[in-house]
Design an enzyme around this catalytic site. Structure first.
Site, PDB file in Angstrom:
ATOM      1  N   TYR A 123     -10.308   5.555  10.605  1.00  8.91           N
ATOM      2  CA  TYR A 123     -11.375   6.451  11.210  1.00  8.91           C
ATOM      3  C   TYR A 123     -12.328   5.164  11.915  1.00  8.91           C
ATOM      4  O   TYR A 123     -13.450   6.572  12.025  1.00  8.91           O
ATOM      5  CB  TYR A 123     -12.513   6.712  10.199  1.00  8.91           C
ATOM      6  CG  TYR A 123     -11.393   8.316   8.705  1.00  8.91           C
ATOM      7  CD1 TYR A 123      -9.689   7.785   9.520  1.00  8.91           C
ATOM      8  CD2 TYR A 123     -11.237   9.490   7.926  1.00  8.91           C
ATOM      9  CE1 TYR A 123      -8.575   9.338   8.878  1.00  8.91           C
ATOM     10  CE2 TYR A 123     -10.969   9.652   7.521  1.00  8.91           C
ATOM     11  CZ  TYR A 123      -9.942   9.994   8.054  1.00  8.91           C
ATOM     12  OH  TYR A 123      -9.009  10.926   7.124  1.00  8.91           O
ATOM     13  N   LYS A 190      -2.461  -0.450   0.500  1.00  9.49           N
ATOM     14  CA  LYS A 190      -1.284  -0.666   1.136  1.00  9.49           C
ATOM     15  C   LYS A 190      -0.401  -1.961   1.315  1.00  9.49           C
ATOM     16  O   LYS A 190      -0.503  -1.779   2.563  1.00  9.49           O
ATOM     17  CB  LYS A 190      -0.879   0.438   2.175  1.00  9.49           C
ATOM     18  CG  LYS A 190       0.756   0.705   2.476  1.00  9.49           C
ATOM     19  CD  LYS A 190       1.413   1.597   1.306  1.00  9.49           C
ATOM     20  CE  LYS A 190       3.171   2.142   1.369  1.00  9.49           C
ATOM     21  NZ  LYS A 190       3.684   1.785   0.429  1.00  9.49           N
ATOM     22  N   ASP A 223       0.396   5.177  -2.419  1.00  6.74           N
ATOM     23  CA  ASP A 223       0.751   6.645  -3.142  1.00  6.74           C
ATOM     24  C   ASP A 223       1.141   6.317  -3.939  1.00  6.74           C
ATOM     25  O   ASP A 223       2.160   7.594  -5.272  1.00  6.74           O
ATOM     26  CB  ASP A 223       2.872   6.134  -2.084  1.00  6.74           C
ATOM     27  CG  ASP A 223       3.294   4.488  -2.154  1.00  6.74           C
ATOM     28  OD1 ASP A 223       2.174   3.567  -1.633  1.00  6.74           O
ATOM     29  OD2 ASP A 223       4.718   4.690  -1.880  1.00  6.74           O
ATOM     30  N   ASP A 247      -9.982   9.658   2.308  1.00  2.00           N
ATOM     31  CA  ASP A 247     -10.203  10.777   2.327  1.00  2.00           C
ATOM     32  C   ASP A 247      -8.884  11.849   2.164  1.00  2.00           C
ATOM     33  O   ASP A 247      -9.805  12.714   1.555  1.00  2.00           O
ATOM     34  CB  ASP A 247      -9.930  11.102   4.170  1.00  2.00           C
ATOM     35  CG  ASP A 247     -10.772  12.173   4.502  1.00  2.00           C
ATOM     36  OD1 ASP A 247     -10.494  12.727   3.616  1.00  2.00           O
ATOM     37  OD2 ASP A 247     -10.430  12.498   6.043  1.00  2.00           O
TER      38      ASP A 247
END
Length: 359
Positions: A123, A190, A223, A247
């Protein structure tokens, strides 16, 4: 008296802002509201959705309360929210997600704090259009450095994660946990795939955690974190993460507690903070006195705590809890049947909360 920049926003923003203002004033805490206008209507009149006076007001007052502002999709002006965060270096997006009695949910107890880094990651706004000179230059650099060829019809977005950005957001999460007696901080990442960017974030989180031995620390791959939250959210407490994951997970967590209508938020920097609901401006409901003001009022509760008005904050939150648990003076989205003709209006919810304050 607290000097606060008040930005009503657009769409339903002015309605829920007025409801919040009335509730906050009913606590007896004194405010000097510096009212500033921003958003799509200001843009249509002046060509600028975020007048410079707002930035000046926020820098002077250090605290802002803001209604939602419309961001045009695809065309038009850049997000006012993003501009404020970048201009004022509001590096932390703080989003409590707490389930209140009387709110419909699949769970009995949810009490999560999401700490989202606000300035870096995907972002950051560093993008190159397909076929642009910048995209071609990046492709050539990547091929020379790694031997990897990117398709020449690709658009490119960069993902910067810095030591500085990671350290200050993780430290914010641990300081928040210590201040509010939270038990655990979970770093979300991640790093199994993005070993250098998310890997750096995780490395920094582990190092910062060593300075807070009384607070439990763990990490989760993003995840897996999503799966964990929709199956056993009671296992988690404070969660800290880079921008994109924050987000996504903050909206997921809002779904656990009844939706965005009861999800407050704040964007916080070193010297200032802006408090605002996490939902959009819902322009189709503008002027209908229909939309749930609870998220905005709870954002006001966060502001009261930030200002050191703990007693007033607790009183408002207790009043909200009572109104929600009774289920009578709540808006349509909080009713078992959204078409319930007895659903309360925006202003009626505020009035019900104020009555509880005075009991």
């Amino acid at each position: 008296m607290h000097k606060v920049t008040l930005i009503p926003g657009d769409g339903v923003g002015p309605e829920i802002t007025e409801a919040t203002k009335l509730v906050l004033e009913a606590t007896g805490v004194r405010f000097d509201w510096d009212i500033q206008f921003a958003g799509i209507e200001v843009f249509e009149k002046t060509g600028n959705p975020l007048p410079e006076g707002i930035i000046e007001s926020l820098r002077k007052n250090k605290v802002g309360l803001k209604g939602p502002i419309t961001t045009p999709v695809g065309t038009g002006f850049r997000s006012v929210n993003v501009t404020l965060r970048k201009t004022l270096d509001l590096y932390c997006c703080l989003r409590p997600c707490k389930l209140y009695p009387g709110v419909k949910s699949r769970f009995e107890s949810v009490d999560l704090i999401i700490v989202r880094e606000n300035t870096e990651d995907l972002y950051s706004g560093i993008e190159f259009e397909r076929g642009s000179e910048g995209a071609r230059a990046i492709m050539e650099t990547i091929k020379k450095s790694t031997g990897i060829t990117i398709r020449d019809d690709a658009a490119i977005s960069l993902k910067p994660i810095s030591f500085y950005g990671s350290e200050r957001i993780v430290r914010f999460a641990f300081d928040y946990a210590r201040k509010y007696n939270r038990r655990k901080v979970t770093a979300v990442h991640k790093a199994n795939i993005m070993k250098t960017t998310d890997g750096l974030f995780l490395e920094v989180a582990r190092e910062v955690a060593k300075g807070y031995p009384s607070i439990e620390f763990e990490d989760r791959i993003v995840d897996n974190m999503c799966m964990q939250l929709v199956s056993k959210p009671e296992l988690y407490d404070v969660m800290v993460m880079p921008n994109l994951y924050g987000d996504i997970i903050s909206d997921l967590a809002a779904g656990l507690i009844g939706g965005l209508g009861v999800s407050p938020g704040a964007n916080i920097g070193k010297e200032m903070a802006i408090f605002e609901p996490t939902h959009g401006s819902a322009p189709k409901y503008k002027g209908m006195n229909k939309v749930n003001p609870i998220a905005m009022i709870l954002s006001g509760v966060m502001m009261l705590r930030h200002l050191g008005e703990k007693s007033a904050a607790d009183k408002v939150e207790n009043a909200i809890t009572s109104v929600l648990s009774e289920g009578r003076w709540v808006t349509y989205d909080m009713k078992p049947n959204p078409d319930d003709p007895e659903a309360a209006s925006t202003s009626q919810v505020a009035e019900a909360i104020i009555k509880k304050l005075n009991l």
